[in-house]
Design a protein around this motif. Structure first.
Motif, PDB file in Angstrom:
ATOM      1  N   ARG A 132      27.369  51.987  93.694  1.00  0.00           N
ATOM      2  CA  ARG A 132      27.863  53.260  93.177  1.00  0.00           C
ATOM      3  C   ARG A 132      28.428  53.166  91.763  1.00  0.00           C
ATOM      4  NH1 ARG A 132      25.399  56.720  95.940  1.00  0.00           N
ATOM      5  NH2 ARG A 132      26.892  58.348  95.374  1.00  0.00           N
ATOM      6  N   ILE A 180      23.501  65.422  86.948  1.00  0.00           N
ATOM      7  CA  ILE A 180      22.202  66.069  86.736  1.00  0.00           C
ATOM      8  C   ILE A 180      22.423  67.577  86.757  1.00  0.00           C
ATOM      9  CG2 ILE A 180      19.878  66.388  87.680  1.00  0.00           C
ATOM     10  CD1 ILE A 180      20.111  63.573  88.888  1.00  0.00           C
ATOM     11  N   SER A 221      12.701  55.889  88.971  1.00  0.00           N
ATOM     12  CA  SER A 221      14.102  56.268  89.160  1.00  0.00           C
ATOM     13  C   SER A 221      14.688  56.836  87.866  1.00  0.00           C
ATOM     14  CB  SER A 221      14.921  55.042  89.574  1.00  0.00           C
ATOM     15  OG  SER A 221      15.043  54.170  88.468  1.00  0.00           O
ATOM     16  N   VAL A 222      15.754  57.580  88.024  1.00  0.00           N
ATOM     17  CA  VAL A 222      16.475  58.101  86.856  1.00  0.00           C
ATOM     18  C   VAL A 222      17.009  56.935  86.029  1.00  0.00           C
ATOM     19  CG1 VAL A 222      18.598  59.322  86.197  1.00  0.00           C
ATOM     20  CG2 VAL A 222      17.044  60.323  87.902  1.00  0.00           C
ATOM     21  N   GLU A 269      12.551  63.788  88.055  1.00  0.00           N
ATOM     22  CA  GLU A 269      11.703  64.951  88.339  1.00  0.00           C
ATOM     23  C   GLU A 269      11.425  65.711  87.051  1.00  0.00           C
ATOM     24  OE1 GLU A 269      13.604  67.260  91.369  1.00  0.00           O
ATOM     25  OE2 GLU A 269      13.555  65.576  92.800  1.00  0.00           O
ATOM     26  N   ARG A 313      22.722  70.107  89.804  1.00  0.00           N
ATOM     27  CA  ARG A 313      22.951  69.401  91.075  1.00  0.00           C
ATOM     28  C   ARG A 313      24.426  69.137  91.253  1.00  0.00           C
ATOM     29  NH1 ARG A 313      18.448  64.930  92.593  1.00  0.00           N
ATOM     30  NH2 ARG A 313      16.677  66.230  92.045  1.00  0.00           N
ATOM     31  N   VAL A 359      19.500  64.888  82.593  1.00  0.00           N
ATOM     32  CA  VAL A 359      20.417  63.869  83.125  1.00  0.00           C
ATOM     33  C   VAL A 359      21.473  63.551  82.075  1.00  0.00           C
ATOM     34  CG1 VAL A 359      20.565  61.494  83.987  1.00  0.00           C
ATOM     35  CG2 VAL A 359      18.525  62.869  84.478  1.00  0.00           C
ATOM     36  N   GLY A 404      21.145  51.041  96.273  1.00  0.00           N
ATOM     37  CA  GLY A 404      22.155  52.083  96.191  1.00  0.00           C
ATOM     38  C   GLY A 404      23.474  51.752  96.850  1.00  0.00           C
ATOM     39  N   PRO A 442      24.998  61.703  91.689  1.00  0.00           N
ATOM     40  CA  PRO A 442      24.035  60.830  92.383  1.00  0.00           C
ATOM     41  C   PRO A 442      23.902  59.463  91.712  1.00  0.00           C
ATOM     42  CG  PRO A 442      22.886  62.538  91.152  1.00  0.00           C
ATOM     43  CD  PRO A 442      24.344  62.840  91.012  1.00  0.00           C
ATOM     44  N   SER A 463      21.926  56.761  90.022  1.00  0.00           N
ATOM     45  CA  SER A 463      20.693  56.883  89.229  1.00  0.00           C
ATOM     46  C   SER A 463      19.600  55.929  89.717  1.00  0.00           C
ATOM     47  CB  SER A 463      20.982  56.624  87.759  1.00  0.00           C
ATOM     48  OG  SER A 463      21.470  55.311  87.580  1.00  0.00           O
ATOM     49  N   THR A 491      18.763  55.262  92.833  1.00  0.00           N
ATOM     50  CA  THR A 491      18.052  55.751  94.023  1.00  0.00           C
ATOM     51  C   THR A 491      17.567  57.195  93.853  1.00  0.00           C
ATOM     52  OG1 THR A 491      20.196  56.279  94.972  1.00  0.00           O
ATOM     53  CG2 THR A 491      19.158  54.251  95.732  1.00  0.00           C
ATOM     54  N   THR A 492      17.876  57.796  92.713  1.00  0.00           N
ATOM     55  CA  THR A 492      17.432  59.177  92.480  1.00  0.00           C
ATOM     56  C   THR A 492      16.138  59.156  91.669  1.00  0.00           C
ATOM     57  OG1 THR A 492      19.730  59.881  92.449  1.00  0.00           O
ATOM     58  CG2 THR A 492      18.114  61.419  91.530  1.00  0.00           C
TER      59      THR A 492
END
Ligand code: SF4
Ligand code: SF4
Ligand code: SF4
Ligand code: FES
Length: 947
Positions: A65, A71, A37-38, A86, A74, A91, A62, A78, A80, A82-83
């Motif tokens: 919040r 990101i 995850s991020v 990549e 994007r 970030v 998640g 989002p 972090s 649950t993301t």
């Protein structure tokens, strides 16, 4: 103190294994495994993203919040947790907008949460408080939430923790911990939005629900909603000591958290390899026995067991004991005394007791309580594989495709391992349960056994032979493995034997009671799995053919090629915390440490030169031999450290007669246990919290035990043994248990690389640990067996004498319950008794009806050894013809009815099969009446000493 319930190094989401991906977080480059995850990537880059619902022992959910990030490229913000990170991602975790959004979310939480941090018992140990402070949130713009949360009743039904809905932020961590880690699925969230509330079971209180009090939900709660009562009452701990649980053979690691000298909580250690942050109700909560008022902290002596005790100094106790033991030896010969080591004490303490017996008593009359549980494991595995120990680490089960659990009930006896096992089963592994009783694993939430082979007690060998018969006659052997790894001639001989018709499922069906087609299906499932693992317990070893069954299990593993890698193996689940260690340390009368025979002059010479004495080459007496010799009048003195033979050993009346026959019985224990009531000397023991040392768990893992408080009686157990040995004229001069371990390492090849400094560095070590495996050995028998080639032993089935007859038509088998431990001396002195307060007799409704027995009736249980009375529990957990009880309460007299039948090779008692008759009765048995009178007289005599 920092929040130790979830360490500050919490990286938010679990570790992943995969190809590397590189990204930047706040401009810092970081490379992580694909799938990470991020949030975790940020943590690995040293950047903490605020979070509430995430923690690295649970998959991301998640819901809160709070962990929003930006990101590049994007839209939006989002979460972090649950993301997924990549390649090339940029970030940003800090910006004014992010802070505003997070503040807004936290204010919403705060609006539904009492702002009484100063008076809250979690003050300083609350993640909501930390996150709010980090964002500068002191109050909520939204005011105090309307609705029921504040009004909902606090649930204090559990003796150890309470649930305060008003403090709950509905982060689901507790629900996920109960589902994913513990595997009990006891919690749900009812309602929606502001009205949502965590509930146990079907809106029950915790005590009435399926909750098993493992404490995982409490560990994971970020607020005070779920909190230990000790912390609510006494405030947060001030210091912590990392140590090892003193209950079962799983060997969980804990932080003992203290305020002053008072342990407030045992927080499971995430770095503990055996438990990875999980625990069960015993280790997590049932530690209060250590400071229970029944603890005896002064040495006591008396001449006769009908006299009051007299408190004396340690020196007087040592001198008195030594002179009595020496006088016995003068009168009755050097072999008239002996000692029993404890599987509850540390390796170092056990080592010292056997050393004292061999060097100071001058004989080999030393044995251990492992005699009555896993001695057949030692014999069976040594014979077939070459080493008296389980083959795997617990985490190996995560690689198993088919798991056979035989004669073990992990949910009750090895709960933290059971949770791991269930996780693997939920991932899709298949399960074969071999047990006369419908244990919890057969059908529990999200787990259902593919086969429950409910064999008749006493038919283990017939069963295991039938399994192997199917494998060899249906061409399911692993021929390559057998050719490469096993002795050829014994294999051929065994193959002829096992393939004979007498071992077929059809021929054995009338003995085992298992329908042949089902056994065949189970055997095929096991033999065709890529990885098949066997876990077994006392339901295998405690039989007249316990050693034969263990060899049969090893044969099955070898013939299917299931040894020497992860996900397979032969795994004895050891009962007590240090059963493995007490065997390793030379507690058996025929073996020096490291399972080396006392008759081997080379091995004996090593010890003789280190210890400076000549050792006898002949094995000494086993525990049952000591008892027989006492009854016969030529065994007169016994030193028992941390063991309660009067309750735990079979045929109680015989054991009592043996104890009464002794001229000097020395008991070293925490409490005046059942054995101590027959004693002439009582030496106060020390609990695991009061000493340094090591325990070795069921996976051969040596883990540190660290002193958290000073010994209540002034001396730790190892110091007591030294004191007695000195008085006997054989001084042992160790300044610390680390020096004892150094001696063990010098003398024992499998421990050669073990030291306290290495344990500090590695946390724990699985033996063998030596030059070949300097950091230990998680999986044994890789490449070749310890004995070289594997040995297929012939395992002919010989029926036990304990068969159902007209006089004794039912078969009694025994076992354990989650909340109580062994003879119950520890757990009975904790609130665990609120979960289970008496041993009962489980009986099938058909058998009960035939006898006119209703739920809760008193039942007389009669065997050829004796009789006792237990309350009836009508249940289909047992099959018709089989009854079952536990043995945690002395007055139940479970061992009054077990016989002195024992394993042919090791004398391990046949606890698991006793032919009995059961009838409805109105009063306790004669033994129970006598027991109560004797126990109360002994309490009186103790009371006089204490007064
Ligand atoms: S204590 Fe354990 S079993 Fe009980 S609700 Fe919490 S996690 Fe579930
Ligand atoms: S009880 Fe604790 S862990 Fe469970 S939902 Fe509420 S705050 Fe979260
Ligand atoms: S009793 Fe066993 S499973 Fe429970 S905490 Fe202790 S070592 Fe772990
Ligand atoms: S921590 Fe990510 S949504 Fe809660």
């Amino acid at each position: 103190m920092n929040n130790t319930r979830l360490e500050i190094s919490d990286k938010g989401t679990p570790i992943k294994i995969g190809q590397p991906v590189s990204l930047t977080v706040d401009g810092k480059p970081v490379t992580v495994a694909r799938g990470t995850s991020v949030m975790r990537a940020a943590a690995l880059a040293g950047i903490a993203v605020p979070k509430l619902c995430a923690t690295d022992s649970l998959e991301a959910f998640g819901s809160c919040r709070v962990c929003l990030v930006e990101i590049e490229g994007r839209k939006g913000y989002p979460a972090s947790c649950t993301t997924v990170a990549e390649e090339g991602m940029e970030v940003h975790t800090r910006s004014q907008r992010l802070d505003e959004l997070r503040r807004s979310v936290v204010e919403l939480y705060v609006s539904d949460h009492p702002l009484d941090c100063v008076s809250c018992s979690a003050n300083g140990d609350c993640e909501l408080q930390d996150v709010a402070a980090s964002l500068g949130v002191e109050e909520s713009r939204y005011g105090v939430g309307e609705g029921g949360w504040r009004e909902a009743d606090k649930d204090s039904s559990n003796p150890y923790f309470s649930f305060d809905p008003a403090q709950c932020i509905v982060c689901y961590r507790c629900v996920r911990a109960c589902d994913d880690i513990q595997g009990t699925f006891a919690l749900t969230v009812h309602g929606r939005g502001h009205a949502s509330v965590v509930t146990a079971g079907q809106r029950e209180n915790f005590m009435d629900s399926d909750c098993v009090s493992c404490g995982a939900c409490v560990n994971h709660c970020p607020t005070e909603a779920l909190m230990e009562k000790t912390v609510i009452e006494d405030g947060l701990p001030e210091r912590s000591v990392t140590t090892t649980c003193a209950y079962c053979g799983v060997g969980c690691s804990f932080h003992a958290e203290l305020k002053g000298d008072r342990v407030l909580r045992m927080a499971p250690d995430k770095a503990g390899r055996a438990n990875e942050g999980h625990a069960c109700v015993k280790g997590r909560f049932a530690f209060g026995y250590a400071t229970h008022r029944d603890r005896i902290t002064k040495p006591m002596i008396r001449d006769r067991i009908d006299e009051p005790w007299r408190e004396v100094s340690w020196d007087e106790a040592f001198e008195h004991t030594a002179s009595r033991l020496r006088a016995i030896q003068d009168r009755h010969g050097p072999d008239s005394i002996g000692g029993i080591t404890s599987s509850r004490c540390t390796n170092e303490e056990t080592y010292l007791v056997q050393k004292m017996v061999r060097a100071a008593f001058g004989n080999n009359n030393v044995d251990t309580c492992a005699r009555v549980c896993h001695s057949p494991t030692g014999y069976g595995l040594k014979t077939t594989l070459g080493e008296s120990a389980g083959t795997q680490a617990f985490h190996s089960v995560a690689h198993a495709d088919v798991i056979m659990v035989m004669g073990a009930n992990p949910s009750d006896a090895h709960p933290v391992f059971a949770s791991r096992l269930k996780r693997r089963l939920r991932e899709g592994a298949r399960l074969i349960v071999v047990d006369p009783r419908r244990i919890e694993l057969v059908n529990s939430p999200h787990v259902r056994a593919d086969h429950h082979l409910a064999l008749r007690p006493g038919s283990n060998v017939a069963f295991i032979n039938a399994m192997a018969h199917v494998v060899v006659t249906e061409g399911l052997e692993d021929r390559e493995f057998i050719a490469a790894r096993c002795e050829e001639a014994p294999y051929r001989k065994w193959r002829d034997f096992i393939a004979s018709e007498q071992n077929s499922p059809e021929a054995t069906e009338r003995v085992t009671g298992i329908p042949a087609p089902e056994l065949r299906a189970a055997a095929r499932l096991f033999a065709t799995a890529p990885n098949a693992a066997i876990y077994y317990g006392l339901g295998v070893s405690e039989h007249s053919q316990g050693s034969t069954t263990v060899m049969g299990i090893a044969n099955l593993a070898m013939v299917t090629g299931n040894l020497g890698r992860e996900g397979v193996g032969v795994n004895p689940l050891r009962g007590q915390n240090n059963v493995q260690g007490s065997c390793d340390m030379g507690s058996f009368p025929h073996e020096l440490p490291g399972y080396r025979h006392i008759s081997d002059p080379g091995v004996r010479g090593l010890f003789e030169s280190e210890w400076g004495v000549a050792l006898k080459p002949e094995p000494g007496l086993r525990i049952p031999n000591m008892f027989d010799a006492s009854v016969a009048g030529h065994f007169k003195g016994l030193y028992v450290q941390g063991e309660d033979v009067a309750q735990s050993d079979p045929n109680t009346q015989h054991v009592e007669a043996a104890l009464r026959g002794l001229e000097c019985l020395v008991v070293q224990d925490l409490f005046l246990n059942e054995t101590a009531r027959f004693a002439h000397v009582f030496l106060p023991g020390s609990s695991f919290l009061e000493k340094d040392g090591t325990f070795t768990n069921a996976e051969r893992r040596i883990s540190p035990v660290r002193k958290a408080i000073e010994p209540l009686a002034g001396l730790a157990d190892w110091e007591v043994t030294m004191g007695l040995s000195r008085a006997l004229g054989y001084p042992m001069e160790y300044r610390h248990p680390s020096e004892i371990m150094d001696e063990i390492a010098r003398l024992t090849p499998t421990f050669a690389g073990v030291s306290y400094s290495k344990l500090e560095r590695l946390g724990s070590i699985q033996w063998p640990c030596n030059d070949t495996a300097p950091d230990g050995t998680p999986t044994m028998h890789v490449g070749e067996f310890v004995r070289g080639k594997g040995y297929f032993a012939i395992t002919g089935f010989v029926p036990t004498d304990e068969v159902a007859t007209r006089k004794y038509p039912l078969l009694l088998t025994t076992g354990r319950i989650l909340s109580q431990y062994n003879v119950g001396a520890q757990t009975r002195r904790t609130p665990n008794s609120e979960f289970y307060s008496e041993d009962v007799l489980e009986i099938h409704p058909f058998d009960a009806e035939e006898r006119g027995i209703a739920q809760g009736d008193w039942c007389g249980v009669v065997s050829r050894a004796g009789n006792t009375v237990l309350r009836a529990d009508l249940t289909v957990r047992v099959q018709p013809g089989v009854v079952y009880t536990t043995f945690h309460f002395p007055s139940s007299g479970a061992n009054v009815i077990t016989t002195d039948n024992s394993d042919w090779a090791t004398n391990c008692p046949e606890y698991k099969v006793t032919a009995v008759q059961v009838t409805k009765v109105a009063e306790p048995s004669a033994w129970q009446k006598e027991y109560r009178a004797f126990a109360s007289r002994q309490e009186e005599l103790l009371g006089k000493a204490r007064a």
